[in-house]
Motif scaffolding. Structure first.
Motif, PDB file in Angstrom:
ATOM      1  N   LEU A 195       0.937  -1.165  -0.135  1.00  0.00           N
ATOM      2  CA  LEU A 195       0.049   0.112   0.037  1.00  0.00           C
ATOM      3  C   LEU A 195       1.014   1.219   0.145  1.00  0.00           C
ATOM      4  N   VAL A 196       0.638   2.335  -0.846  1.00  0.00           N
ATOM      5  CA  VAL A 196       1.418   3.447  -0.928  1.00  0.00           C
ATOM      6  C   VAL A 196       0.569   4.625  -1.312  1.00  0.00           C
ATOM      7  N   GLN A 197       0.979   5.914  -0.976  1.00  0.00           N
ATOM      8  CA  GLN A 197       0.222   6.866  -1.269  1.00  0.00           C
ATOM      9  C   GLN A 197       0.410   7.348  -2.621  1.00  0.00           C
ATOM     10  N   SER A 198      -0.677   8.149  -3.322  1.00  0.00           N
ATOM     11  CA  SER A 198      -0.645   8.773  -4.668  1.00  0.00           C
ATOM     12  C   SER A 198       0.590   9.526  -4.491  1.00  0.00           C
ATOM     13  N   GLY A 199       1.578   9.152  -5.776  1.00  0.00           N
ATOM     14  CA  GLY A 199       2.741  10.164  -5.937  1.00  0.00           C
ATOM     15  C   GLY A 199       4.056   9.329  -5.365  1.00  0.00           C
ATOM     16  N   GLY A 200       3.478   8.237  -4.657  1.00  0.00           N
ATOM     17  CA  GLY A 200       4.621   7.492  -4.004  1.00  0.00           C
ATOM     18  C   GLY A 200       5.403   6.110  -4.902  1.00  0.00           C
ATOM     19  N   SER A 201       6.434   5.615  -4.413  1.00  0.00           N
ATOM     20  CA  SER A 201       6.863   4.742  -5.249  1.00  0.00           C
ATOM     21  C   SER A 201       6.854   3.383  -4.765  1.00  0.00           C
ATOM     22  N   LEU A 202       7.218   2.089  -5.508  1.00  0.00           N
ATOM     23  CA  LEU A 202       7.197   0.907  -5.112  1.00  0.00           C
ATOM     24  C   LEU A 202       8.157   0.183  -6.071  1.00  0.00           C
ATOM     25  N   LYS A 203       8.932  -0.581  -5.432  1.00  0.00           N
ATOM     26  CA  LYS A 203       9.867  -1.698  -6.559  1.00  0.00           C
ATOM     27  C   LYS A 203       9.385  -3.027  -6.450  1.00  0.00           C
ATOM     28  N   LEU A 204       9.154  -3.652  -7.567  1.00  0.00           N
ATOM     29  CA  LEU A 204       8.646  -4.928  -7.348  1.00  0.00           C
ATOM     30  C   LEU A 204       9.642  -5.988  -7.724  1.00  0.00           C
ATOM     31  N   ALA A 205       9.772  -6.985  -7.279  1.00  0.00           N
ATOM     32  CA  ALA A 205      10.872  -7.838  -7.751  1.00  0.00           C
ATOM     33  C   ALA A 205      10.164  -9.390  -7.957  1.00  0.00           C
ATOM     34  N   CYS A 206      10.881  -9.848  -9.236  1.00  0.00           N
ATOM     35  CA  CYS A 206      10.453 -11.194  -9.631  1.00  0.00           C
ATOM     36  C   CYS A 206      11.881 -12.068  -9.636  1.00  0.00           C
ATOM     37  N   THR A 207      11.862 -12.887  -8.912  1.00  0.00           N
ATOM     38  CA  THR A 207      12.998 -14.028  -8.849  1.00  0.00           C
ATOM     39  C   THR A 207      12.677 -14.975  -9.867  1.00  0.00           C
ATOM     40  N   VAL A 208      13.547 -15.535 -10.575  1.00  0.00           N
ATOM     41  CA  VAL A 208      13.400 -16.368 -11.619  1.00  0.00           C
ATOM     42  C   VAL A 208      14.528 -17.477 -11.669  1.00  0.00           C
ATOM     43  N   SER A 209      13.827 -18.693 -12.011  1.00  0.00           N
ATOM     44  CA  SER A 209      14.768 -19.538 -11.998  1.00  0.00           C
ATOM     45  C   SER A 209      15.869 -19.624 -13.034  1.00  0.00           C
ATOM     46  N   GLU A 210      16.966 -20.274 -12.843  1.00  0.00           N
ATOM     47  CA  GLU A 210      18.172 -19.954 -13.551  1.00  0.00           C
ATOM     48  C   GLU A 210      17.984 -19.994 -14.871  1.00  0.00           C
ATOM     49  N   TYR A 211      17.345 -21.481 -15.425  1.00  0.00           N
ATOM     50  CA  TYR A 211      17.185 -21.714 -16.800  1.00  0.00           C
ATOM     51  C   TYR A 211      16.111 -20.626 -17.569  1.00  0.00           C
ATOM     52  N   THR A 212      15.300 -20.476 -16.852  1.00  0.00           N
ATOM     53  CA  THR A 212      14.343 -19.417 -17.306  1.00  0.00           C
ATOM     54  C   THR A 212      14.822 -18.139 -17.268  1.00  0.00           C
ATOM     55  N   TYR A 213      15.636 -17.754 -16.544  1.00  0.00           N
ATOM     56  CA  TYR A 213      16.129 -16.342 -16.447  1.00  0.00           C
ATOM     57  C   TYR A 213      17.097 -16.272 -17.771  1.00  0.00           C
ATOM     58  N   ASN A 214      17.748 -17.156 -17.898  1.00  0.00           N
ATOM     59  CA  ASN A 214      19.016 -17.111 -19.082  1.00  0.00           C
ATOM     60  C   ASN A 214      18.148 -17.459 -20.587  1.00  0.00           C
ATOM     61  N   ALA A 215      17.101 -17.838 -20.649  1.00  0.00           N
ATOM     62  CA  ALA A 215      16.483 -18.071 -21.865  1.00  0.00           C
ATOM     63  C   ALA A 215      15.316 -17.341 -22.208  1.00  0.00           C
ATOM     64  N   TYR A 216      14.589 -16.756 -21.483  1.00  0.00           N
ATOM     65  CA  TYR A 216      13.313 -16.406 -21.337  1.00  0.00           C
ATOM     66  C   TYR A 216      13.443 -14.812 -21.475  1.00  0.00           C
ATOM     67  N   SER A 217      12.490 -14.061 -22.179  1.00  0.00           N
ATOM     68  CA  SER A 217      12.256 -12.544 -22.144  1.00  0.00           C
ATOM     69  C   SER A 217      11.252 -12.634 -20.862  1.00  0.00           C
ATOM     70  N   THR A 218      11.414 -11.397 -20.250  1.00  0.00           N
ATOM     71  CA  THR A 218      10.543 -11.332 -18.910  1.00  0.00           C
ATOM     72  C   THR A 218       9.722  -9.899 -19.000  1.00  0.00           C
ATOM     73  N   GLY A 219       8.867  -9.850 -18.309  1.00  0.00           N
ATOM     74  CA  GLY A 219       7.844  -8.549 -18.256  1.00  0.00           C
ATOM     75  C   GLY A 219       7.018  -8.619 -17.015  1.00  0.00           C
ATOM     76  N   TRP A 220       6.516  -7.564 -17.000  1.00  0.00           N
ATOM     77  CA  TRP A 220       5.193  -7.444 -16.104  1.00  0.00           C
ATOM     78  C   TRP A 220       3.902  -6.975 -16.744  1.00  0.00           C
ATOM     79  N   PHE A 221       2.889  -7.700 -16.144  1.00  0.00           N
ATOM     80  CA  PHE A 221       1.466  -7.188 -16.558  1.00  0.00           C
ATOM     81  C   PHE A 221       0.879  -6.893 -15.278  1.00  0.00           C
TER      82      PHE A 221
END
Length: 120
Positions: free
Chosen positions: A10-36
């Motif tokens: 929960l954050v107030q309007s105008g604030g910031s957040l940083k999301l993180a997505c930890t990826v398994s090794e093979y997937t990280y090195n072979a797949y493009s990644t993104g956020w929806f």
């Protein structure tokens, strides 16, 4: 587990957040990644993506200048830095990994989603 998302909250309007997505090794090195993101009753919406090499990033026009996607190879983690958040950014955010070929995507994974709530 291929993708593990975290960092929502929960954050107030105008604030910031940083999301993180930890990826398994093979997937990280072979797949493009993104956020929806998705709000109840609406289709999942593309937010930002990054190539395997990290050399190219792309994002939805409505979020350009506010959201930035990046990768940390040492941690095999994809980040979404969100600044100047607005109440309409409230949604469940999902990380995604896609194995892309010249014929199109042939495999994909989704993380479990992390809730982002922006109060006015």
């Amino acid at each position: 587990v291929q993708l593990q998302a975290s960092g929502g909250g929960l954050v107030q309007s105008g604030g910031s957040l940083k999301l993180a997505c930890t990826v398994s090794e093979y997937t990280y090195n072979a797949y493009s990644t993104g956020w929806f993101r998705q709000v109840p009753g609406k289709a999942r919406e593309f937010v930002a993506g990054i190539t395997v090499s990290g050399s190219s990033t792309y994002g939805a026009d409505s979020m350009k200048g506010r959201f930035k996607i990046s990768r940390d190879n040492a941690k095999m983690t994809v980040y979404l830095q969100m600044n100047s958040l607005k109440p309409e950014d409230t949604a469940v955010y999902y990380c995604n990994a896609v194995l892309a070929t010249s014929l199109g995507p042939i495999d994909a994974y989704w993380g479990q989603g992390t809730q982002v709530t922006v109060s006015s």
